[in-house]
Design an enzyme around this catalytic site. Structure first.
Site, PDB file in Angstrom:
ATOM      1  CG  PHE A  49     -44.019  86.089 112.651  1.00  0.00           C
ATOM      2  CD1 PHE A  49     -44.162  85.086 111.525  1.00  0.00           C
ATOM      3  CD2 PHE A  49     -44.072  85.525 113.866  1.00  0.00           C
ATOM      4  CE1 PHE A  49     -44.119  83.688 111.656  1.00  0.00           C
ATOM      5  CE2 PHE A  49     -44.081  84.120 114.231  1.00  0.00           C
ATOM      6  CZ  PHE A  49     -44.072  83.257 112.933  1.00  0.00           C
ATOM      7  CB  ALA A  56     -51.825  89.586 120.607  1.00  0.00           C
ATOM      8  CE1 TYR A  83     -44.517  92.290 123.218  1.00  0.00           C
ATOM      9  CE2 TYR A  83     -43.782  90.466 124.751  1.00  0.00           C
ATOM     10  CZ  TYR A  83     -44.475  90.830 123.663  1.00  0.00           C
ATOM     11  OH  TYR A  83     -45.272  90.165 122.506  1.00  0.00           O
TER      12      TYR A  83
END
Ligand code: UDP
Length: 331
Positions: free
Chosen positions: A20, A122, A153
Site C-alpha cells: 500500500f 519504516a 509487529y
C-alpha cells in the site's frame, strides 16, 4: 530517455514496493526522477498496485527481505517498507512479521552499507503500544505488551529501531526512521483488515459496519500522499541522518465517529454494529508532529472527508482485484 541517461538517474530501492504505502512511494520517486527497483515477496503486496505504471525506470524484483538482498550496480536510497502491517495479520503471520522486521532489517542495513545508501526505515506508531502519554512525542518510550498478540509487529519494529541505533553507533550508515501513524488511501486491499478499508467495503456493500468495543477508542488518519511527501522530505533532509520522526495526521476521532463519517460519505444504508474488542487494542493514539513541522516544514494537507472520497473513487477496482492476493499462501 536513453539507456545511458537511465543509468545516470539516482537509484532508489523500495522494499515492500508493491504494498500500500510502498506503491505510492514508488510512483512519487519515479516522478522525482529516480530509477526505482522494488523488492517484494507479494505476501500482502499486489502486483496490480503498480500495473498502471508504464515506465522503463521501474524494475520489479520478487524478493523476500528475510533472504540476503540481490546485487545491483549502485544504490543511492533504500526505503525499507516491507512488512505486513494489518493487526488482523499479527496472529496469523506472527513469525513472518517478527522475522521480516528483525532479520529483514539486518539484511537491509548490511546491504545499504555495501552501497553507501541512505536508508529510510519504516517504523510505526505501534512502538508506543497502548500509550500512557497523549499525544505521543518521539521521546516517549511506549507501553507494549511483549507477550501480547501485537508483539510480533510492535516488538519487531522496536527491534528494527534498536538495530538501526546499533548500526548507527558502530558503522557510518545513514538511517532515518519514520514512525508512521494510521494511513489510508487507494491501493489498500479491501480485505486488509484495517479499519478504513473494512468500513468502506462494508458501507459500499450495504453490510453493517463492525465497530470494535464501544467505538470510543481514538485514532488519527493520514492520507497517503501526505505521508509520502513527509517520507521524501526525510530522505532529502540532511538533518534527519540518524534521527527518528513521527508522521501522521493530528485530527483525532473516535472509531464510532469514523464509522458515521464513512456511512455518510458513501451515502450507505449500513448501520453500526458493536463487536468485542481485540486484545491490546490501543485506547488512544495521536502523533505529536512538532518535530516534523520544525525539521521538515511538514504537516498533513488532506482532511478526512476529502481523503475518504478519493479512496472511494478507487475502491471498486480494488475490490475486484482483491481475489489475486487472497490466493497467495505463505507463512
Ligand atoms: N476497528 C474496528 N472495526 C474494524 C476494524 C478495526 O472498530 O472492523 C478498530 C480497531 O479495533 C482499532 C481501530 O479501529 O481500535 C483502528 O484499527 P486498525 O486495524 O485500522 O489499526 P490500528 O490502529 O489498530 O493499528
Amino acid at each position: 530517455m536513453s539507456e545511458t541517461e537511465r543509468q545516470n538517474q539516482p537509484h532508489a530501492v523500495v522494499t515492500g514496493g508493491s504494498g500500500f504505502v510502498g506503491s505510492h512511494l514508488v510512483e512519487r520517486l519515479l516522478d522525482d526522477g529516480f530509477r526505482v527497483t522494488t523488492l517484494d515477496n507479494y505476501s500482502s503486496g499486489r502486483q496490480e498496485n503498480l500495473k498502471h505504471i508504464d515506465d522503463p525506470s521501474l524494475e520489479q524484483v520478487t524478493h523476500d527481505v528475510r533472504d540476503p538482498f540481490p546485487d545491483f550496480d549502485a544504490v543511492d536510497q533504500l526505503y525499507h517498507f516491507a512488512s505486513r502491517a494489518s493487526p488482523t495479520d499479527f496472529e496469523d503471520y506472527s513469525i513472518q512479521i517478527a522475522m521480516t522486521n528483525s532479520l529483514g532489517a539486518r539484511n537491509a542495513f548490511e546491504w545499504a552499507l555495501e552501497y553507501d545508501a541512505t536508508v529510510v526505515l519504516a517504523s510505526t506508531s505501534e512502538v508506543y503500544g497502548n500509550p500512557k502519554t497523549h499525544p505521543q512525542t518521539e521521546s516517549y518510550n511506549g507501553n507494549v505488551n511483549i507477550r501480547g498478540i501485537r508483539a510480533p509487529y510492535d516488538e519487531g519494529k522496536r527491534f528494527s529501531e534498536a538495530l538501526a541505533r546499533a548500526y548507527i553507533e558502530q558503522t557510518d550508515i545513514d538511517i532515518r526512521t519514520v514512525r508512521i501513524f494510521n494511513t489510508y488511501g487507494p491501493q489498500m486491499r479491501p480485505s486488509d483488515g484495517r479499519v478504513i478499508p473494512t468500513f468502506l467495503d462494508q458501507a459500499l456493500s450495504g453490510k453493517d459496519l463492525t465497530i470494535h468495543g464501544d467505538g470510543q477508542q481514538t485514532r488519527t488518519f493520514c492520507y497517503v500522499s501526505d505521508l509520502v511527501e513527509g517520507v521524501r522530505r526525510i530522505a532529502e533532509t540532511d538533518a534527519m541522518a540518524g534521527d527518528v520522526l513521527n508522521l501522521g495526521h493530528t485530527n483525532e476521532i473516535t472509531i464510532e465517529e469514523l464509522g458515521e463519517t464513512v456511512v455518510d460519505i458513501v451515502d450507505s444504508s449500513s448501520t453500526l454494529t458493536y463487536e468485542s474488542r481485540p486484545k491490546d487494542d490501543p485506547d488512544l493514539r495521536q502523533p505529536d508532529i512538532s518535530k516534523a513541522k520544525e525539521i521538515l516544514d511538514w504537516e498533513p494537507t488532506v482532511d478526512l472527508g476529502t481523503g475518504i472520497r478519493k479512496t472511494v473513487e478507487h475502491f471498486a477496482d480494488q475490490r475486484d482485484g482483491d481475489e489475486q492476493t487472497a490466493q497467495v499462501t505463505d507463512n
